[in-house]
Motif scaffolding. Structure first.
Motif, PDB file in Angstrom:
ATOM      1  N   LEU A  66      49.336  48.392  19.518  1.00 43.35           N
ATOM      2  CA  LEU A  66      49.709  49.080  20.743  1.00 43.35           C
ATOM      3  C   LEU A  66      49.751  48.037  21.852  1.00 43.35           C
ATOM      4  O   LEU A  66      48.807  47.266  22.029  1.00 43.35           O
ATOM      5  CB  LEU A  66      48.694  50.178  21.064  1.00 43.35           C
ATOM      6  CG  LEU A  66      48.941  51.055  22.296  1.00 43.35           C
ATOM      7  CD1 LEU A  66      48.341  52.443  22.073  1.00 43.35           C
ATOM      8  CD2 LEU A  66      48.322  50.438  23.556  1.00 43.35           C
ATOM      9  N   GLU A  67      50.855  47.978  22.587  1.00 40.64           N
ATOM     10  CA  GLU A  67      51.015  47.056  23.704  1.00 40.64           C
ATOM     11  C   GLU A  67      51.393  47.839  24.951  1.00 40.64           C
ATOM     12  O   GLU A  67      52.261  48.724  24.891  1.00 40.64           O
ATOM     13  CB  GLU A  67      52.108  46.029  23.423  1.00 40.64           C
ATOM     14  CG  GLU A  67      51.803  45.081  22.275  1.00 40.64           C
ATOM     15  CD  GLU A  67      52.928  44.100  22.027  1.00 40.64           C
ATOM     16  OE1 GLU A  67      52.652  43.013  21.515  1.00 40.64           O
ATOM     17  OE2 GLU A  67      54.087  44.440  22.365  1.00 40.64           O
ATOM     18  N   PHE A  68      50.744  47.503  26.070  1.00 41.70           N
ATOM     19  CA  PHE A  68      51.059  48.174  27.316  1.00 41.70           C
ATOM     20  C   PHE A  68      51.395  47.119  28.353  1.00 41.70           C
ATOM     21  O   PHE A  68      50.552  46.283  28.707  1.00 41.70           O
ATOM     22  CB  PHE A  68      49.883  49.031  27.783  1.00 41.70           C
ATOM     23  CG  PHE A  68      50.208  49.894  28.970  1.00 41.70           C
ATOM     24  CD1 PHE A  68      51.230  50.848  28.904  1.00 41.70           C
ATOM     25  CD2 PHE A  68      49.522  49.757  30.155  1.00 41.70           C
ATOM     26  CE1 PHE A  68      51.549  51.633  29.998  1.00 41.70           C
ATOM     27  CE2 PHE A  68      49.829  50.549  31.260  1.00 41.70           C
ATOM     28  CZ  PHE A  68      50.850  51.494  31.173  1.00 41.70           C
ATOM     29  N   VAL A  69      52.635  47.101  28.812  1.00 42.88           N
ATOM     30  CA  VAL A  69      53.095  46.187  29.849  1.00 42.88           C
ATOM     31  C   VAL A  69      52.933  46.890  31.187  1.00 42.88           C
ATOM     32  O   VAL A  69      53.546  47.939  31.423  1.00 42.88           O
ATOM     33  CB  VAL A  69      54.562  45.788  29.617  1.00 42.88           C
ATOM     34  CG1 VAL A  69      55.058  44.886  30.748  1.00 42.88           C
ATOM     35  CG2 VAL A  69      54.723  45.101  28.277  1.00 42.88           C
ATOM     36  N   ALA A  70      52.079  46.314  32.069  1.00 40.21           N
ATOM     37  CA  ALA A  70      51.749  47.011  33.305  1.00 40.21           C
ATOM     38  C   ALA A  70      51.285  46.014  34.365  1.00 40.21           C
ATOM     39  O   ALA A  70      50.918  44.876  34.034  1.00 40.21           O
ATOM     40  CB  ALA A  70      50.643  48.037  33.047  1.00 40.21           C
ATOM     41  N   PRO A  71      51.282  46.426  35.621  1.00 43.84           N
ATOM     42  CA  PRO A  71      50.752  45.540  36.660  1.00 43.84           C
ATOM     43  C   PRO A  71      49.298  45.168  36.375  1.00 43.84           C
ATOM     44  O   PRO A  71      48.487  46.028  36.010  1.00 43.84           O
ATOM     45  CB  PRO A  71      50.854  46.393  37.929  1.00 43.84           C
ATOM     46  CG  PRO A  71      51.930  47.391  37.633  1.00 43.84           C
ATOM     47  CD  PRO A  71      51.793  47.688  36.168  1.00 43.84           C
ATOM     48  N   GLY A  72      48.985  43.872  36.468  1.00 43.69           N
ATOM     49  CA  GLY A  72      47.618  43.425  36.285  1.00 43.69           C
ATOM     50  C   GLY A  72      47.154  43.355  34.853  1.00 43.69           C
ATOM     51  O   GLY A  72      45.954  43.254  34.596  1.00 43.69           O
ATOM     52  N   GLY A  73      48.075  43.415  33.883  1.00 39.62           N
ATOM     53  CA  GLY A  73      47.692  43.344  32.480  1.00 39.62           C
ATOM     54  C   GLY A  73      46.933  42.069  32.157  1.00 39.62           C
ATOM     55  O   GLY A  73      47.091  41.027  32.829  1.00 39.62           O
ATOM     56  N   ALA A  74      46.108  42.114  31.128  1.00 42.74           N
ATOM     57  CA  ALA A  74      45.193  41.006  30.816  1.00 42.74           C
ATOM     58  C   ALA A  74      45.918  39.704  30.498  1.00 42.74           C
ATOM     59  O   ALA A  74      45.433  38.616  30.835  1.00 42.74           O
ATOM     60  CB  ALA A  74      44.305  41.402  29.641  1.00 42.74           C
TER      61      ALA A  74
END
Length: 308
Positions: free
Chosen positions: A238-246
């Protein structure tokens, strides 16, 4: 005390249910095919009983018959005061589904539908990640090689219904519109389909299902103002591309990728555990009659769009 649970149906799924219940309160097995019933009962270590005998010996039933018989068998069990876990889809028609939901409520009995994906580690992880997020569009793909079973229903009621159930839960909004394309290839029912769904909230979804593929494929993508979520269920990623991602992304300043995985567990065992907990009084429980009815309604609307 473990409830005594009987299984009606000794086909592909009925056998799995019986073997999973072996040594855990399996009261007996019923199937009109005597030879098949005897084979599975021997494997599971339980008696073969007629339906009245199975009802008398059980506190609850698993209904794993062909879909056309779901309503009749589940109704008989509920009227006898038994709890019911009925394989998906809940029934063949919406009228039958409505009657089962009403009967379970009147009898004060559990009616759970075998939407087994709700009990998988993958879907639990996905739903936790999506909780509270605003979704604009969801794409789901579920394809598999041809297997000569479950051909009494279309690919919509066989495979797509799992993703329809998931998307209904993610949308948490009335289903407004349905369009679909699909066709037959190797059976008398639809073997591939692509559905386009619209919800009152404005969310949209595209759902693809096929039983004609070269290999298995199960993936989901969810997009919205907070980023994009990509899931490969077979790779357990599962990958989540978002502001402030690790993990920062050079080409998208301020954004990054969060990566998750999960450890698979026995989803059927988890489903049975949830059924026992519901019988013992746990509320709410996954895939109740209303959820099964909603998934069937969406699937039938897809089939109507295919026919239209």
């Amino acid at each position: 005390m473990n409830p005594r649970i009987g299984v009606v149906g000794a086909g592909h799924f009925g056998r799995f249910h019986a073997l999973k219940l072996r040594g855990r309160g399996l009261s007996g097995l019923h199937d009109p095919d005597a030879a098949r019933a005897a084979r599975v009962a021997e494997e599971a270590g339980c008696p073969v009983l007629d339906l009245p005998g199975l009802l008398a010996a059980s506190d609850a039933l698993v209904v794993a018959t062909p879909t056309v018989h779901h309503a009749a068998v589940a109704s008989a069990a509920l009227r006898a005061g038994r709890h019911v876990l009925v394989e998906k889809p809940i029934a063949a028609t919406l009228a039958e589904a409505n009657a089962l939901v009403a009967l379970a409520a009147a009898q004060g009995r559990v009616l759970m539908v075998g939407q087994i994906e709700r009990h998988s580690a993958a879907i639990r992880t996905l739903r936790a990640e999506c909780a509270g997020r605003r979704l604009g569009h969801v794409e789901a793909v579920r394809v598999a090689p041809f297997r000569p079973r479950s051909l009494d229903v279309s690919v919509v009621l066989d495979l797509m219904i799992h993703d329809l159930d998931l998307i209904l839960a993610l949308a948490d909004s009335p289903l407004d519109s349905v369009a679909a394309v699909g066709g037959r290839a190797v059976s008398d029912n639809t073997d591939w389909a692509v559905a386009h769904l619209g919800f009152a909230s404005g969310m949209r979804a595209t759902v693809t299902a096929s039983r004609l593929a070269v290999g298995l494929e199960r993936r989901l993508r969810a997009m919205g103002p907070e980023g994009e979520l990509r899931v490969d269920f077979l790779a357990r990623s599962l990958e989540f591309v978002a502001p402030g991602g690790a993990a920062p992304m050079e080409h998208l300043p301020g954004w990054g990728i969060e990566r998750r995985s999960w450890t698979d567990h026995d989803s059927l065992e988890a489903e049975h555990d949830a059924f026992r907990a519901a019988i013992a009084g746990a509320r709410p429980y996954e895939a109740d009659g209303q959820a099964g009815r909603a998934a069937l309604d969406a699937a039938l609307r897809v089939e109507a769009a295919l026919a239209g």
